[in-house]
Design an enzyme around this catalytic site. Sequence first.
Site, mmCIF file in Angstrom:
data_model
loop_
_atom_site.group_PDB
_atom_site.id
_atom_site.type_symbol
_atom_site.label_atom_id
_atom_site.label_comp_id
_atom_site.label_asym_id
_atom_site.label_seq_id
_atom_site.Cartn_x
_atom_site.Cartn_y
_atom_site.Cartn_z
ATOM 1 N N PRO A 62 12.202 -30.020 -24.919
ATOM 2 C CA PRO A 62 10.888 -29.356 -24.930
ATOM 3 C C PRO A 62 10.682 -28.447 -23.724
ATOM 4 O O PRO A 62 10.830 -28.883 -22.577
ATOM 5 C CB PRO A 62 9.907 -30.543 -24.874
ATOM 6 N N ASP A 101 6.669 -29.482 -23.904
ATOM 7 C CA ASP A 101 6.406 -30.327 -22.744
ATOM 8 C C ASP A 101 5.030 -29.929 -22.214
ATOM 9 O O ASP A 101 4.867 -28.811 -21.717
ATOM 10 C CB ASP A 101 7.481 -30.093 -21.683
ATOM 11 N N TRP A 541 9.440 -35.988 -16.733
ATOM 12 C CA TRP A 541 10.833 -36.128 -17.153
ATOM 13 C C TRP A 541 11.044 -37.430 -17.941
ATOM 14 O O TRP A 541 11.943 -37.501 -18.777
ATOM 15 C CB TRP A 541 11.756 -36.114 -15.934
ATOM 16 N N GLN A 577 20.229 -28.683 -16.400
ATOM 17 C CA GLN A 577 19.726 -29.936 -16.975
ATOM 18 C C GLN A 577 20.672 -31.117 -16.761
ATOM 19 O O GLN A 577 20.390 -32.228 -17.219
ATOM 20 C CB GLN A 577 19.447 -29.756 -18.473
ATOM 21 N N TRP A 581 17.190 -33.144 -17.982
ATOM 22 C CA TRP A 581 17.032 -33.728 -19.314
ATOM 23 C C TRP A 581 18.247 -34.553 -19.742
ATOM 24 O O TRP A 581 18.103 -35.642 -20.288
ATOM 25 C CB TRP A 581 16.746 -32.612 -20.319
ATOM 26 N N LYS A 614 19.260 -13.814 -8.962
ATOM 27 C CA LYS A 614 18.436 -14.536 -9.923
ATOM 28 C C LYS A 614 17.425 -13.568 -10.531
ATOM 29 O O LYS A 614 16.882 -12.704 -9.844
ATOM 30 C CB LYS A 614 17.703 -15.686 -9.211
ATOM 31 N N LYS A 617 10.678 -11.755 -11.913
ATOM 32 C CA LYS A 617 9.595 -10.890 -12.405
ATOM 33 C C LYS A 617 9.089 -9.992 -11.295
ATOM 34 O O LYS A 617 8.741 -8.829 -11.517
ATOM 35 C CB LYS A 617 8.444 -11.751 -12.943
#
Length: 1282
Positions: A62, A101, A541, A577, A581, A614, A617
């Site tokens: 999610p 999530d 988590w 992850q 996750w 990276k 924005k």
Amino acid sequence: MDTNTETTAMPTAKIDFSVAGEILQFGNNEKNILAYWKQIKAFETSNKLSKDRPKYTFYDGPPFATGLPHYGHILAGTIKDTVTRWAYQTGHHVERRFGWDCHGLPVEYEIDKTLDIKGPDDVAKMGIGVYNNHCRQIVMRYAKEWEDIVDRMGRWIDFRNDYKTMYPWFMESVWFIFKQLYEKGFVYRGFKVMPYSMGCYTPLSNFEAGQNYKDTDDPAVWVSFPLVDDPTIKLVAWTTTPWTLPSNLALCVNPNSTYVKILDKTKNEVFILMEKRVAELYKKPDSYQVLESFKGSHLKEMHYTPLFSYFAHVKTAFRVLCDDYVTEDSGTGVVHQAPYFGEDDYRVCIANGVINKDAGPVVCPIDAQCRFTDEVKDFQGQDVKSADKAIIKYLKEAKRLVHQSVMKHSYPFCWRSDTPLIYRAVPSWFIRVEGMVDRLLANNSKTYWVPDFVKEKRFANWLRDARDWAISRNRYWGNPIPLWVSDDGHEIVCVGSIEELKQLSGVSVTDIHRESVDEITIPSRLGKGLLRRIPEVFDCWFESGSMPYAQVHYPFDGRRAFMDTFPADFIAEGIDQTRGWFYTLLVISTALFDEPPFKNLIVNGIVLASTGEKMSKRKKNYPDPTKIVDEYGADALRLYLITSPVVRGESLKFKEEGVRDVLKDVFLPWYNALRLLIQSCDQLVIDKKVNFIYDEKRLSSSMSSNTNVMDTWIVSYTQTLLDYVKQEMDAYRLYTVVPRLVKYIDMLTNWYVKLNKKRFKGETTLEDCLVSLNVLCYVLLTMAKLMAPFTPFLAEYMYQILRKLMPQSPSSSSSEQELSVHFQMIPRSHHSLVNKDIERAVAAVQTVIGLGRIVRERKVVPMKYPLPEFVVIHKDASVLKDVESLEDFVREGLNVRKVTLSQNRELYGVEMRAEPNYPTLGKKAGAKVKSLTQQIRDMTDADIEKLLSKGQDESPLTTIDDVPIESEDIHIVYRVAKQTQYEATAEQGFVVLLDYTADASLKDEGLIHEITSRVQKLRKEAKLIPSDDITIYYSVEPQTSEIARVASEQREEVEAILKKPFVPLSNLTNKDNSNVVITKKLSVKDEFKNSYDYNWQSRNNEWINTKSKIDYFVLSLSWSPTFCASLPNNVRNKEFQCYRSDAFDLVVHGLWPQTSGAASIQDQPRNCRNEQQLPFSIIKRFYCLMPDEDLMQAEWEKHGSCYYKTAIDYFKMIESLFNQLKIPDIRAMNQPTFSSIKNAFLTLNSPQLFPSAIHVKMNNQGRLEDIRLCYDLQYNFINCRQ
């Protein structure tokens, strides 16, 4: 597919698909496909059609909907969609549900910023219910945008039957899971030092703390601690967290390291620190005197004077402790201990009785917002990080500051608030993980990961060092931990469901967020009054790790269905992850069932900006995904992503031109093959009055009698492809599958289609035309089905066009199955159609044709000009027999009159020369590389033949100067020694020679192609199709030209090619003039001319061109500091390419006359782009390797000679070269040597580079000024001194 939660009007008009013009607008076409999917309810229909199939279980991790989707989400979504589509098309029912999530820091942080909430007191004033309502309102802020981009990317997933972690039924399952763990003894309350967010005022788990490291500057201080027994002797400790010094309770040394007592001659003070760390504090050896040395154990239990008096009452404190965690590579070897602000500090102080787990004392004088409390009166109310300066000032005034500086180091920041983390001891609820490490590793070993190194290295290493998991958060918007506790903390009740809470409390609730359950009490069964819920909520988590169970409301609904489909067949997420996750899934499933939660996992890497940074924005360093999709289409973006290294866990530097190249190199050729099929079918109706209908059964039965080799080859190659793709997709290796599919499209369009156009257009027999169209339709239909999981839009479009050529199904059920390519099964291979002999023969022919094309390009002879002879030499007669069987295709593919096959290269004067491959040879030869180079070059033909005769399994090929020489250590170069009409090249055991001279008939044939190609381009410009009834009128000026003669004498040949009348313009009547479609005056070459005729001769073992006036160019690396800057703008921009660096200027000098020798920076520049000086194709090849970004981007894949993809890549290679030489500023380098520079280039540069092709220049001060690499026009390195 309708994935939106809004109700939209369904399109009523039937959407039809047809072949458009020469260029398909892929973005707009995809929107039509989306409309079609909605019209037929494609996703819903696919689920209905597959409901009785075996289930394939997929878990979707999610995401938070508080941020917009980015390329990382698009990448993961594409991988998930590709694999689940493949599972569907291989006979499975795949439930695909989207998840959200909703709880946790991401949401709360946004609300805190919006409402200017500074801490818990502000939330208390507002009320938790009000605060959580604010959270609830923004939690799905960008849900519409998520659905739009997921839908636009062609991903099929159910948004209507989604799961959200804030749904009460989801939260209830999390309560049940927690209760299972609680009853199994996995849950406990502890007091541990943990990462703590200064911005979110809550502890974080260890894996969260590792997600956002940054380089930051922190104060570094050396502080003195006088010994109680002799205050003139002072221990010196070092720290980068001065704010922890008020809480100091001990010092720690390494018992086994050597420490010294020294006299600081400047300060006239005596200090104690580790011997190996003295040089860090004292740069000059004569600034101190060593008085005594001893082991660290000698200092144990010595008492010292505290820095501050705040905690002087702690009787067990302010003494020296010993522990081997103190290292010899940082600080002073004396570590200050603030046990409630460091994990090792806490452990060491507990072990040595400075503090007690139960009795304290608790020395943690900061509040929830990380401000000093009144216990530290001098700094009360100050933020701990901000207090560093005041504390250092205090130390200085107290004469306890020995030294201070600033240290740049990597430091953890909060992944959400982007504020520095601190380590502090906080009471938390934990899941015992350390005790199940063996089971975690065992269950991890049962899973399959792509790439496997992430599982075996990164993830397994993380599991081995796993710590107990802090699952509680001191926050508000989250799932409340269902523990009700008595006032004395001795009675605890864990609640596992809403119904159980009702039974225990008598209160019925439908929502279980904090505002609904915090006030509910449970009567004590032990007479302890009322039990109240603890204030903490679950770490989000824990919720995402519980999603396999909670998404289906386990165990309250569908318990058996869940157990039948657990563990999941497949999951996929990013490499970040591994500590998120993937980890939480495994911990919870191991604790619950001692089973892994999934069987197969694809880990993708990180998508970076084109610069390698990276994506940001703020910096706007990447293109907007929606604009990319609108311009190039979602399929192009999907294919670009899943053909990149990112699908095997590596990073990808995202480049828009890479997406554009997918259209140019893959989709347009594929589309043009379909367009050719449809146009050929239309022409068949006009010419033969025959409607083509695809017949798959006829294909299988006719292949045994089909004598066309290319038909047999493409059908066989298709079966091989089907087997390969199935094998690799079963192994989840997308990174091997997609490149093979792209290669197949290249084979189809550039080989099969190109070599069979006459058959498709009916220029052979009707039967042969129908057979070829049937084969082409079979191949395109197979490709549409095979590519459907990868490029769902274009595959659907292809299928819908091809459907019109198929017989209609009589039954309605079959008709529904045929509505979409995504309802089709992946075709199975038919081994009866495989012919490995023909596949091998065609591969050989493709190699020789490819070599022939390279020679044509080198000699600047366009493919439309026929040449007299092509010679293929190979020592293996069976290979030549394969080529002979397809000789017609070689003639056609290279446009040559004659193909000659031979095993005797000496007959044609072909000589071999061995060249060292420095990247491999340099590493093993070391200082012997120069001697080896000469001996390799001195090899005779007989020596080389002996090496080549050895089998692949023989190793080494030979040994020179005790260095084993393998096949990868040498290159064999072939050249025609004597002056002939042939030009040679070689590869994979083939030597090919092309006669590039042309007689009168060949020149005429070339001019015919000049005429017809101009007419065909004019047809396209006028948007005419082959079936249009047209007449071509022409005139030629001057009428005495060769082109005029050929147009008149070869008119019938021109008409045969064009299949239309070709008439002099003088025959055009006024009546006809009114129907003119297009008129244009075109420039046509008047004669065949090989503009650059080279005459290569060997001189002093170096090949030079004695015929051309300009025979080489130079790349120079210049350290003349004003060189680039001094060039006029027009020269700097056009005639030179200058790249500035701290180390050097990278300068392309261009072309230089032979008389002046190799160029230096003082030479007069010539314009590299003057076509009169050099053929443009040669210029393109030069710039393909050298720094000219525009030319390279268009040409790099076209030319196999390209060693670096972009100018920036080449530039970075040069920079990395000097980094490896450990020369941070080359201009400041003292006494550089010619050999060190040359050896570095020989090791790292192009394999063909040799010492004399490099020229190194020094200035009068002995510093490096200029490096030159010298090339000939064929882009071979040459001797700079010739």
